[in-house]
Design a protein around this motif. Sequence first.
Motif, PDB file in Angstrom:
ATOM      1  N   TRP A   1     -19.558  19.230  -8.672  1.00 26.67           N
ATOM      2  CA  TRP A   1     -20.419  18.360  -9.482  1.00 26.67           C
ATOM      3  C   TRP A   1     -19.983  18.434 -10.938  1.00 26.67           C
ATOM      4  O   TRP A   1     -19.431  19.438 -11.383  1.00 26.67           O
ATOM      5  CB  TRP A   1     -21.866  18.834  -9.395  1.00 26.67           C
ATOM      6  CG  TRP A   1     -22.491  18.650  -8.046  1.00 26.67           C
ATOM      7  CD1 TRP A   1     -22.340  19.463  -6.942  1.00 26.67           C
ATOM      8  CD2 TRP A   1     -23.364  17.604  -7.647  1.00 26.67           C
ATOM      9  NE1 TRP A   1     -23.071  18.971  -5.902  1.00 26.67           N
ATOM     10  CE2 TRP A   1     -23.710  17.835  -6.299  1.00 26.67           C
ATOM     11  CE3 TRP A   1     -23.881  16.496  -8.292  1.00 26.67           C
ATOM     12  CZ2 TRP A   1     -24.560  16.998  -5.590  1.00 26.67           C
ATOM     13  CZ3 TRP A   1     -24.740  15.654  -7.593  1.00 26.67           C
ATOM     14  CH2 TRP A   1     -25.065  15.909  -6.259  1.00 26.67           C
ATOM     15  N   ASP A   2     -20.297  17.395 -11.689  1.00 22.71           N
ATOM     16  CA  ASP A   2     -20.062  17.334 -13.133  1.00 22.71           C
ATOM     17  C   ASP A   2     -21.427  17.366 -13.811  1.00 22.71           C
ATOM     18  O   ASP A   2     -22.297  16.545 -13.508  1.00 22.71           O
ATOM     19  CB  ASP A   2     -19.327  16.034 -13.467  1.00 22.71           C
ATOM     20  CG  ASP A   2     -18.956  15.901 -14.931  1.00 22.71           C
ATOM     21  OD1 ASP A   2     -19.577  16.578 -15.780  1.00 22.71           O
ATOM     22  OD2 ASP A   2     -18.051  15.112 -15.232  1.00 22.71           O
TER      23      ASP A   2
ATOM     24  N   THR B   1     -14.149  10.398  -4.557  1.00 21.78           N
ATOM     25  CA  THR B   1     -12.789   9.903  -4.807  1.00 21.78           C
ATOM     26  C   THR B   1     -12.769   8.941  -5.986  1.00 21.78           C
ATOM     27  O   THR B   1     -11.759   8.828  -6.674  1.00 21.78           O
ATOM     28  CB  THR B   1     -12.210   9.206  -3.561  1.00 21.78           C
ATOM     29  OG1 THR B   1     -13.103   8.170  -3.148  1.00 21.78           O
ATOM     30  CG2 THR B   1     -12.004  10.195  -2.424  1.00 21.78           C
ATOM     31  N   ALA B   2     -13.886   8.269  -6.251  1.00 24.69           N
ATOM     32  CA  ALA B   2     -13.957   7.315  -7.369  1.00 24.69           C
ATOM     33  C   ALA B   2     -14.297   7.982  -8.700  1.00 24.69           C
ATOM     34  O   ALA B   2     -14.065   7.391  -9.754  1.00 24.69           O
ATOM     35  CB  ALA B   2     -14.998   6.231  -7.067  1.00 24.69           C
ATOM     36  N   THR B   3     -14.837   9.223  -8.666  1.00 22.76           N
ATOM     37  CA  THR B   3     -15.297   9.835  -9.915  1.00 22.76           C
ATOM     38  C   THR B   3     -14.572  11.117 -10.295  1.00 22.76           C
ATOM     39  O   THR B   3     -14.920  11.722 -11.308  1.00 22.76           O
ATOM     40  CB  THR B   3     -16.812  10.131  -9.848  1.00 22.76           C
ATOM     41  OG1 THR B   3     -17.061  11.079  -8.795  1.00 22.76           O
ATOM     42  CG2 THR B   3     -17.616   8.868  -9.633  1.00 22.76           C
TER      43      THR B   3
ATOM     44  N   PRO C   1     -11.891  13.589 -11.984  1.00 19.06           N
ATOM     45  CA  PRO C   1     -11.164  13.416 -13.242  1.00 19.06           C
ATOM     46  C   PRO C   1      -9.793  12.755 -13.010  1.00 19.06           C
ATOM     47  O   PRO C   1      -9.282  12.739 -11.895  1.00 19.06           O
ATOM     48  CB  PRO C   1     -11.005  14.848 -13.759  1.00 19.06           C
ATOM     49  CG  PRO C   1     -12.110  15.607 -13.115  1.00 19.06           C
ATOM     50  CD  PRO C   1     -12.295  14.980 -11.762  1.00 19.06           C
ATOM     51  N   SER C   2      -9.219  12.256 -14.072  1.00 12.44           N
ATOM     52  CA  SER C   2      -7.953  11.527 -13.976  1.00 12.44           C
ATOM     53  C   SER C   2      -6.820  12.372 -13.400  1.00 12.44           C
ATOM     54  O   SER C   2      -5.867  11.834 -12.848  1.00 12.44           O
ATOM     55  CB  SER C   2      -7.547  10.984 -15.345  1.00 12.44           C
ATOM     56  OG  SER C   2      -7.385  12.048 -16.263  1.00 12.44           O
ATOM     57  N   ASN C   3      -6.932  13.703 -13.500  1.00 12.49           N
ATOM     58  CA  ASN C   3      -5.879  14.553 -12.944  1.00 12.49           C
ATOM     59  C   ASN C   3      -6.016  14.737 -11.434  1.00 12.49           C
ATOM     60  O   ASN C   3      -5.212  15.414 -10.810  1.00 12.49           O
ATOM     61  CB  ASN C   3      -5.836  15.907 -13.649  1.00 12.49           C
ATOM     62  CG  ASN C   3      -7.098  16.717 -13.455  1.00 12.49           C
ATOM     63  OD1 ASN C   3      -7.968  16.404 -12.632  1.00 12.49           O
ATOM     64  ND2 ASN C   3      -7.220  17.786 -14.226  1.00 12.49           N
ATOM     65  N   LYS C   4      -7.049  14.133 -10.832  1.00 11.71           N
ATOM     66  CA  LYS C   4      -7.266  14.109  -9.377  1.00 11.71           C
ATOM     67  C   LYS C   4      -7.644  15.469  -8.790  1.00 11.71           C
ATOM     68  O   LYS C   4      -7.573  15.666  -7.581  1.00 11.71           O
ATOM     69  CB  LYS C   4      -6.047  13.554  -8.635  1.00 11.71           C
ATOM     70  CG  LYS C   4      -5.572  12.207  -9.121  1.00 11.71           C
ATOM     71  CD  LYS C   4      -6.564  11.139  -8.792  1.00 11.71           C
ATOM     72  CE  LYS C   4      -5.982   9.774  -9.163  1.00 11.71           C
ATOM     73  NZ  LYS C   4      -6.966   8.743  -9.234  1.00 11.71           N
ATOM     74  N   ILE C   5      -8.049  16.408  -9.634  1.00 12.05           N
ATOM     75  CA  ILE C   5      -8.474  17.709  -9.130  1.00 12.05           C
ATOM     76  C   ILE C   5      -9.629  17.506  -8.151  1.00 12.05           C
ATOM     77  O   ILE C   5     -10.394  16.556  -8.285  1.00 12.05           O
ATOM     78  CB  ILE C   5      -8.855  18.648 -10.289  1.00 12.05           C
ATOM     79  CG1 ILE C   5      -8.961  20.074  -9.786  1.00 12.05           C
ATOM     80  CG2 ILE C   5     -10.128  18.188 -10.988  1.00 12.05           C
ATOM     81  CD1 ILE C   5      -8.930  21.103 -10.879  1.00 12.05           C
TER      82      ILE C   5
ATOM     83  N   VAL D   1     -12.753  14.133  -1.178  1.00 13.43           N
ATOM     84  CA  VAL D   1     -13.147  15.331  -1.910  1.00 13.43           C
ATOM     85  C   VAL D   1     -13.790  16.260  -0.883  1.00 13.43           C
ATOM     86  O   VAL D   1     -14.826  15.931  -0.304  1.00 13.43           O
ATOM     87  CB  VAL D   1     -14.155  15.014  -3.041  1.00 13.43           C
ATOM     88  CG1 VAL D   1     -14.626  16.299  -3.708  1.00 13.43           C
ATOM     89  CG2 VAL D   1     -13.531  14.080  -4.060  1.00 13.43           C
ATOM     90  N   LEU D   2     -13.135  17.376  -0.629  1.00 17.99           N
ATOM     91  CA  LEU D   2     -13.634  18.325   0.369  1.00 17.99           C
ATOM     92  C   LEU D   2     -14.653  19.274  -0.258  1.00 17.99           C
ATOM     93  O   LEU D   2     -14.633  19.493  -1.471  1.00 17.99           O
ATOM     94  CB  LEU D   2     -12.466  19.131   0.942  1.00 17.99           C
ATOM     95  CG  LEU D   2     -11.361  18.323   1.617  1.00 17.99           C
ATOM     96  CD1 LEU D   2     -10.230  19.239   2.049  1.00 17.99           C
ATOM     97  CD2 LEU D   2     -11.911  17.554   2.799  1.00 17.99           C
ATOM     98  N   PRO D   3     -15.534  19.865   0.561  1.00 21.53           N
ATOM     99  CA  PRO D   3     -16.464  20.865   0.020  1.00 21.53           C
ATOM    100  C   PRO D   3     -15.688  22.002  -0.638  1.00 21.53           C
ATOM    101  O   PRO D   3     -14.602  22.375  -0.185  1.00 21.53           O
ATOM    102  CB  PRO D   3     -17.204  21.371   1.256  1.00 21.53           C
ATOM    103  CG  PRO D   3     -17.046  20.294   2.270  1.00 21.53           C
ATOM    104  CD  PRO D   3     -15.715  19.661   1.995  1.00 21.53           C
ATOM    105  N   VAL D   4     -16.242  22.557  -1.704  1.00 28.34           N
ATOM    106  CA  VAL D   4     -15.588  23.666  -2.400  1.00 28.34           C
ATOM    107  C   VAL D   4     -16.214  25.006  -2.051  1.00 28.34           C
ATOM    108  O   VAL D   4     -15.676  26.050  -2.399  1.00 28.34           O
ATOM    109  CB  VAL D   4     -15.594  23.463  -3.933  1.00 28.34           C
ATOM    110  CG1 VAL D   4     -14.710  22.281  -4.314  1.00 28.34           C
ATOM    111  CG2 VAL D   4     -16.998  23.306  -4.469  1.00 28.34           C
TER     112      VAL D   4
END
Length: 183
Positions: free
Chosen positions: A37-38, A65-67, A69-73, A82-85
């Motif tokens: 989350w951000d 996938t749409a939100t 950061p630009s570095n695709k982390i 985006v997989l669970p962390v």
Amino acid sequence: CFIPFHSPDWFTGFSKFNTIDAQGKWYQEFTIETAPWDAGTEDGDGFDTDNSDTMPQGVITEFTTATVPSNKIFLNSDQDDVLPVAQWTCTLVAEDPLSAFDVSTMDSIIASTESVEYQCEFENNWSAVNHPVMYPSDAHWSPHVLAAHSSAYTMWAARGTASDGVELVAETGSPTMLQAELS
């Protein structure tokens, strides 16, 4: 539940999960996978500690996938998910080890009016294997903050604004102010 990354203002956790089942009994055990989350409080897409504040402050947003950061982390190796962390498994700690329920096969018989304690285990799923894009070589988690509370309190919520305590934990890893908010 709340745990920050060493990041601009990213964290993982779960919120508004009711540990009481439909019959009014405490869950014996529950497992929850959590996303990144951000917090909406700092700009930046790296692991720097000198990022500028987001002005005006944004809302708490789950990375998709749409939100991302630009570095695709946080994207998987195909960069399409985006997989669970993390994964949290919380188990009811029985007051009486000879109580009338079997931990592995039966639901709890403890009424929700009784005080209980849970033991929670954190499993890290954020790794170079699962999230290979821009995975930092010094990745680590800050201290965990877990709290049980009434439905009248919200530690954080999707599309909500981060409190000062949530902001401080997300940006610096320090739980001091958030712990004070919980008192």
